[in-house]
Design an enzyme around this catalytic site. Structure first.
Site, mmCIF file in Angstrom:
data_model
loop_
_atom_site.group_PDB
_atom_site.id
_atom_site.type_symbol
_atom_site.label_atom_id
_atom_site.label_comp_id
_atom_site.label_asym_id
_atom_site.label_seq_id
_atom_site.Cartn_x
_atom_site.Cartn_y
_atom_site.Cartn_z
ATOM 1 N N ILE A 2 0.876 -1.171 0.000
ATOM 2 C CA ILE A 2 0.000 0.000 0.000
ATOM 3 C C ILE A 2 0.919 1.228 0.000
ATOM 4 O O ILE A 2 2.091 1.139 0.359
ATOM 5 C CB ILE A 2 -0.988 0.032 1.193
ATOM 6 C CG1 ILE A 2 -0.255 -0.040 2.536
ATOM 7 C CG2 ILE A 2 -2.001 -1.084 1.079
ATOM 8 C CD1 ILE A 2 -1.196 0.040 3.740
ATOM 9 N N ASP A 3 0.390 2.366 -0.421
ATOM 10 C CA ASP A 3 1.201 3.566 -0.566
ATOM 11 C C ASP A 3 1.767 4.038 0.775
ATOM 12 O O ASP A 3 1.217 3.741 1.841
ATOM 13 C CB ASP A 3 0.378 4.699 -1.189
ATOM 14 C CG ASP A 3 -0.108 4.365 -2.585
ATOM 15 O OD1 ASP A 3 0.542 3.539 -3.248
ATOM 16 O OD2 ASP A 3 -1.146 4.931 -2.997
ATOM 17 N N ARG A 4 2.819 4.816 0.683
ATOM 18 C CA ARG A 4 3.488 5.340 1.874
ATOM 19 C C ARG A 4 2.516 6.067 2.799
ATOM 20 O O ARG A 4 2.557 5.904 4.024
ATOM 21 C CB ARG A 4 4.606 6.285 1.435
ATOM 22 C CG ARG A 4 5.295 7.018 2.572
ATOM 23 C CD ARG A 4 6.371 7.950 2.047
ATOM 24 N NE ARG A 4 7.011 8.668 3.133
ATOM 25 C CZ ARG A 4 8.046 9.474 2.997
ATOM 26 N NH1 ARG A 4 8.556 9.684 1.795
ATOM 27 N NH2 ARG A 4 8.578 10.096 4.032
#
Length: 302
Positions: A138-140
């Site tokens: 998942i994105d930062r």
């Protein structure tokens, strides 16, 4: 190691070895060539020569160019919010701002550094030393549930479920604007943006099919709280999909407005639920991550 075989022609007769290699090897500077020669990575007619060696007619040059070195990834004692764990799987609640695996500019402080310490080497190796145990990301700046695989059997089993779109993945998000329909499905292709290579885009040529189902949880004056369920898992899928229908995620300055009135650190997007079939027991296992504090405070403001 990349082995390059060269034969000097008359145009370079009596040329210095380092100057010649700097001219004929693409992307290699003369200083790098001199370093290779000094370390014994260059041979002329089977013999190591100095950088100042003058080329003769029909000299045969062999150059061993080392491949890129992978940095050593170190285990770090970083606290983990563990939602579920057994001998095969680890489900954690990733905080905002944490990168999932090491990459350029982020060699430490990642989720991988943390799970390497926690799992003491008991991680699947299918994705290599840079991404041990990692089967999805998942994105930062997206928070929430991630599953880590402790062995190759678990990794293959979970990867197959991801491929078949049978894993339950529910996200909670706040989008800009007020959605009129209570439910909806976005079914488009998603691929690399044609001009902005760090972004993804919907409806692009050679994209892959992406399906997101959403439902409204609460409407506010200018925003909407929604739940998104992924059928597929493309890069930035929910962010791209919601922006494509005119309702980008609040705080997403990449796919939405550059204005950030609530001063958020990234998009208001939370991977709340992840459920899958256990690779050994065959039972359904589900983990839920509570909404992070920043998200709850944002809801109160709205």
């Amino acid at each position: 190691m990349n082995l390059v075989q060269l034969e000097a022609d008359e145009a370079f007769l009596n040329e210095r070895l380092d100057k010649y290699l700097g001219a004929v090897l693409p992307g290699q500077s003369r200083s790098y060539v001199q370093k290779l020669i000094k370390e014994g990575g260059v041979r002329v007619n089977g013999k190591a020569e100095k950088a100042s060696y003058r080329l003769g007619a029909e000299d045969r040059i062999q150059v061993d160019i080392p491949g890129p070195e992978e940095p050593e990834i170190l285990a770090e004692e970083i606290p983990l919010d563990i939602l579920y764990e057994d001998e095969d799987l680890l489900m954690v609640n990733k905080p905002k701002g944490m990168v999932v695996h090491p990459a350029a500019g982020h060699w430490t402080g990642t989720l991988v550094n943390a799970v390497m310490y926690h799992c003491r080497g008991q991680l699947s190796g299918i994705n290599g030393v840079m991404r041990p145990g990692i089967v999805h990301r998942i994105d930062r700046d997206t928070t929430g549930v991630l599953v880590i695989c402790k062995n190759d059997h678990a990794h293959n089993h979970v990867a197959e479920q991801l491929k078949e779109h049978s894993i339950t993945r529910k996200y909670t998000a706040i989008v800009t604007g007020v959605l009129k329909a209570d439910t909806g499905t976005i079914d488009t292709v998603i691929g690399r943006h044609p001009t902005e290579r760090k972004k993804m885009a919907a409806g692009v040529k050679n994209g892959k099919r992406a399906v997101t189902h959403y439902r409204v949880l609460q409407r506010f004056e200018r925003h909407t709280l929604i739940e998104c369920q992924l059928e597929t898992g493309r890069t930035h899928q929910i962010r791209v999909h919601m922006a494509s229908i005119g309702h980008p995620i609040l705080g997403d300055t990449v796919y939405g407005s550059s204005r950030n009135p609530f001063h958020l650190e990234g998009q208001a997007l939370h991977a709340q639920v992840l459920g899958l079939i256990h690779p050994v027991s065959g039972d359904y296992v589900e983990a839920e991550a509570p909404l992070p504090e920043y998200f709850q405070l944002l809801l109160k403001k709205l």
